[in-house]
Design a protein around this motif. Structure first.
Motif, PDB file in Angstrom:
ATOM      1  N   THR A  79       2.133   3.180   4.386  1.00 33.45           N
ATOM      2  CA  THR A  79       1.667   3.631   3.084  1.00 33.45           C
ATOM      3  C   THR A  79       1.081   2.504   2.249  1.00 33.45           C
ATOM      4  O   THR A  79       0.373   2.762   1.290  1.00 33.45           O
ATOM      5  CB  THR A  79       2.843   4.267   2.320  1.00 33.45           C
ATOM      6  OG1 THR A  79       3.887   3.293   2.190  1.00 33.45           O
ATOM      7  CG2 THR A  79       3.358   5.492   3.057  1.00 33.45           C
ATOM      8  N   ASP A  80       1.364   1.268   2.605  1.00 34.37           N
ATOM      9  CA  ASP A  80       0.887   0.121   1.830  1.00 34.37           C
ATOM     10  C   ASP A  80       0.347  -0.927   2.786  1.00 34.37           C
ATOM     11  O   ASP A  80       1.011  -1.917   3.085  1.00 34.37           O
ATOM     12  CB  ASP A  80       2.021  -0.447   0.973  1.00 34.37           C
ATOM     13  CG  ASP A  80       1.528  -1.556   0.053  1.00 34.37           C
ATOM     14  OD1 ASP A  80       0.308  -1.629  -0.160  1.00 34.37           O
ATOM     15  OD2 ASP A  80       2.365  -2.339  -0.437  1.00 34.37           O
ATOM     16  N   LEU A  81      -0.852  -0.721   3.266  1.00 34.57           N
ATOM     17  CA  LEU A  81      -1.480  -1.637   4.215  1.00 34.57           C
ATOM     18  C   LEU A  81      -2.701  -2.268   3.570  1.00 34.57           C
ATOM     19  O   LEU A  81      -3.399  -1.632   2.770  1.00 34.57           O
ATOM     20  CB  LEU A  81      -1.895  -0.893   5.497  1.00 34.57           C
ATOM     21  CG  LEU A  81      -0.764  -0.320   6.351  1.00 34.57           C
ATOM     22  CD1 LEU A  81      -1.330   0.426   7.551  1.00 34.57           C
ATOM     23  CD2 LEU A  81       0.169  -1.426   6.827  1.00 34.57           C
ATOM     24  N   SER A  82      -2.955  -3.514   3.931  1.00 40.21           N
ATOM     25  CA  SER A  82      -4.117  -4.238   3.430  1.00 40.21           C
ATOM     26  C   SER A  82      -4.726  -5.048   4.555  1.00 40.21           C
ATOM     27  O   SER A  82      -4.129  -5.186   5.634  1.00 40.21           O
ATOM     28  CB  SER A  82      -3.715  -5.147   2.260  1.00 40.21           C
ATOM     29  OG  SER A  82      -2.723  -6.073   2.683  1.00 40.21           O
ATOM     30  N   VAL A  83      -5.903  -5.580   4.303  1.00 47.30           N
ATOM     31  CA  VAL A  83      -6.608  -6.361   5.318  1.00 47.30           C
ATOM     32  C   VAL A  83      -5.785  -7.596   5.666  1.00 47.30           C
ATOM     33  O   VAL A  83      -5.298  -8.317   4.792  1.00 47.30           O
ATOM     34  CB  VAL A  83      -7.999  -6.764   4.799  1.00 47.30           C
ATOM     35  CG1 VAL A  83      -8.697  -7.658   5.812  1.00 47.30           C
ATOM     36  CG2 VAL A  83      -8.843  -5.531   4.521  1.00 47.30           C
ATOM     37  N   GLY A  84      -5.607  -7.855   6.967  1.00 49.31           N
ATOM     38  CA  GLY A  84      -4.825  -8.994   7.437  1.00 49.31           C
ATOM     39  C   GLY A  84      -3.427  -8.643   7.867  1.00 49.31           C
ATOM     40  O   GLY A  84      -2.736  -9.483   8.453  1.00 49.31           O
ATOM     41  N   ASP A  85      -2.967  -7.399   7.594  1.00 44.59           N
ATOM     42  CA  ASP A  85      -1.638  -6.992   8.044  1.00 44.59           C
ATOM     43  C   ASP A  85      -1.642  -6.716   9.545  1.00 44.59           C
ATOM     44  O   ASP A  85      -2.674  -6.411  10.151  1.00 44.59           O
ATOM     45  CB  ASP A  85      -1.195  -5.725   7.302  1.00 44.59           C
ATOM     46  CG  ASP A  85      -0.843  -6.015   5.843  1.00 44.59           C
ATOM     47  OD1 ASP A  85      -0.598  -7.191   5.539  1.00 44.59           O
ATOM     48  OD2 ASP A  85      -0.824  -5.063   5.047  1.00 44.59           O
TER      49      ASP A  85
END
Length: 605
Positions: free
Chosen positions: A505-511
């Motif tokens: 639900t809380d993903l961003s670039v680089g994860d």
């Protein structure tokens, strides 16, 4: 500057002074152009062209020299500043390889509006011929490191110019006598798994040195060494103290300046070894040098380089013997400017921050509220005002000039952080206080090892845990909506809360995430690095697992799988992983990702 050209004729080699004298005679009316050219053995047409050029302006060179001057890219001042910047980077141990130097030269010309050849623009770097001529004109040198199998050679010399027979450390589990074929007389050989020095091999070398120096407590010997961890061991200190050896360590990061072998011996030794290696390869065409030839090649280099003159020069150059505390000039401390920062432990504390001020403040933002809307101007060669983006080249003395230091500033370490680490300093290891400190550290280390062994024994005596049952997890992949059977992790390795909360639900670039791909027959899981996050879809670069490590699940290692990028729905994310560590060190290791978690049971491909 064009490439260096070897002339094939004598045309145009008349000195500038001869042309000046002939032109003066013609101008004063003493002789005609034809008579002046004939008397001085000058071509009439050449003299006539020279006189016409003199009427227009000053002539600095004749023949091809004028053409070469016209094709120059940088002025002498700009070349001198570029060369000085490259030299200072090298002095700070941040020298650039040839390609980076050529890229800097191209950017230097581009920033200062200097026209460059078309091949520079095509490759975005200066040409090889231009760079080679720059190295010759400015006496620069650029070196690249070499790689190969490591064999350590340990040497010891004294201020009188004598050398003890060296010791070889081969990268083998078991040492063989055939490794020492052709070695210097009296040399000793041993082996370790990596070829590096360790505590045991250092103790062997001390025994070897004692045998050849006959030192005793009545005839003591001072041994100057660096702060390598293998050199500072209780075993080595006990051997040294019982045989009259005083162990003195150099200050950290100074061996390249204060160790005589590094200063004047190892350089010639490497040169002679390279020559011996080249000679062997010419004498044995089609063959490669193996570990069995190294001792013989080292013998040739050892006899030629480890000479009395080089050894005594090393002790003199370092200021050890004869003692000279003013031996180092200010230029020798240039590398320290990279890490020259305030020490946070010495900064005064404040009421708001009892631990002291922050390491560094962000630079203030530029106030552009009063900036002029018109572009700035610079002065052309004849004093006329020109816009800053004009094609007229800038020179160092004019406004708008961009120096190489502004394009590529000198390296600077980030602000200091308060890290608790053991401080290393120069010390006499055989003194009683130092010996007691080493003995205390040794006992603490042995106590920790004993505790780990006892813990392992207790864990082996416990009954084995029952294998966990397979669970059914429903996949929402578009390929199949049927339940897929996969192995779940045990409760000790991953709690129910962790498995029920995949973190999608809380993903961003680089994860980094574990992605589930389900087919009709089985489910496959991969680790992906998030490249783009949209509403309900994710773009990720997938990794491949590096196999072969005995503890691969305790330290799971992955590498980027080239050309493996795909979109998938957010619902296919099984687990969000912590950020991995990058081992670094070599180009290959920089591409690896080591996750600080146990992935056993997740069935990651």
């Amino acid at each position: 500057m064009p490439r260096k050209y070897t002339r094939k004729t004598t045309w145009g080699k008349t000195p500038l002074e001869e042309m000046e004298s002939a032109a003066a005679e013609v101008k004063e009316g003493k002789k005609s152009i034809r008579a002046a050219a004939r008397d001085r053995n000058i071509d009439k047409s050449s003299l006539q062209r020279f006189i016409k050029k003199k009427e227009i302006g000053e002539v600095k060179s004749v023949a091809w020299g004028a053409v070469a001057e016209a094709k120059r890219i940088f002025t002498d001042e700009m070349e001198e500043e570029l060369s000085k910047h490259l030299k200072q980077l090298a002095e700070q141990f941040h020298g650039l390889p040839p390609v980076k130097c050529r890229q800097l030269a191209f950017e230097y010309a581009e920033k200062n509006n200097i026209p460059v050849p078309s091949n520079w623009t095509k490759t975005l770097c200066a040409g090889e011929n231009w760079f080679g001529s720059l190295l010759a004109r400015r006496h620069l040198s650029v070196r690249t490191p070499e790689r190969g199998e490591l064999v350590t050679v340990v040497c010891a010399v004294n201020a009188a110019g004598n050398a003890a027979p060296p010791m070889f450390i081969f990268p083998r589990v078991k040492f063989k006598d055939c490794f020492m074929i052709g070695a210097p007389p009296g040399a000793k050989g041993t082996s370790t798994r990596t070829g590096w020095m360790n505590e045991d091999t250092w103790a062997e070398f001390l025994d070897h040195l004692i045998q050849h120096t006959n030192c005793t407590p009545d005839r003591p010997m001072l041994l100057i060494q660096d702060n390598l961890k293998a050199h500072i061991s209780l075993k080595a200190v006990e051997i040294a103290k019982s045989n009259g050896i005083v162990l003195l360590t150099l200050p950290p990061h100074t061996s390249h300046r204060m160790q005589p072998l590094d200063v004047t011996v190892y350089g010639p030794f490497k040169t002679q070894y390279s020559r011996a290696l080249d000679g062997w390869m010419r004498s044995n065409p089609g063959q490669t040098v193996s570990i069995y030839q190294i001792a013989g090649l080292v013998n040739e280099a050892f006899m030629s380089a480890v000479t009395q003159r080089n050894i005594t020069s090393g002790f003199k150059s370092t200021g050890i013997f004869l003692y000279n505390r003013e031996i180092f000039l200010d230029e020798a401390f240039a590398p320290s400017t990279v890490s020259d920062r305030p020490n946070p432990e010495l900064q005064p504390a404040t009421a708001d921050d009892p631990d002291g001020p922050p390491p560094a403040d962000d630079p203030p933002a530029e106030d552009n509220s009063l900036a002029d809307a018109n572009p700035p101007t610079v002065h052309g060669p004849h004093g006329c005002a020109l816009p800053a983006d004009s094609d007229v080249p800038c020179v160092p003395s004019q406004p708008g000039y961009v120096s190489p230091r502004e394009i590529l500033p000198f390296p600077k370490c980030p602000p200091r952080r308060q890290i608790k680490r053991k401080r290393v300093k120069t010390a006499i290891l055989t003194d009683t206080p130092e010996k007691q400190a080493i003995e205390k550290a040794y006992k603490e280390r042995q106590k920790k090892l004993a505790g780990k062994k006892q813990k392992n024994i207790k864990e082996k005596g416990k009954p084995k845990k029952k294998a966990t049952k397979k669970k059914i997890i429903f996949s929402s992949s578009e390929e199949s909506d049927v339940p897929v059977s996969i192995d779940s992790v045990s409760d000790e390795e991953s709690s129910e809360d962790e498995r029920s909360d995949p973190g999608n639900t809380d993903l961003s670039v680089g994860d980094f995430v574990i992605v589930n791909f389900a087919t009709k027959h089985r489910s496959v899981r991969y680790i992906g690095m998030v490249k783009k996050v949209e509403d309900d879809e994710i773009l990720a670069q997938f990794l491949r697992r590096i196999q072969g490590n005995t503890k691969e699940w305790e330290r799971p290692t992955f590498a980027i799988k080239e050309n493996d990028v795909a979109h998938f729905p957010k619902s296919d994310v099984v687990k969000k992983l912590p950020q991995p560590k990058r081992p670094g060190g070599t180009t290959r290791r920089e591409q690896l990702f080591i996750f600080p978690c146990n992935l056993q049971g997740w069935n990651v491909e």
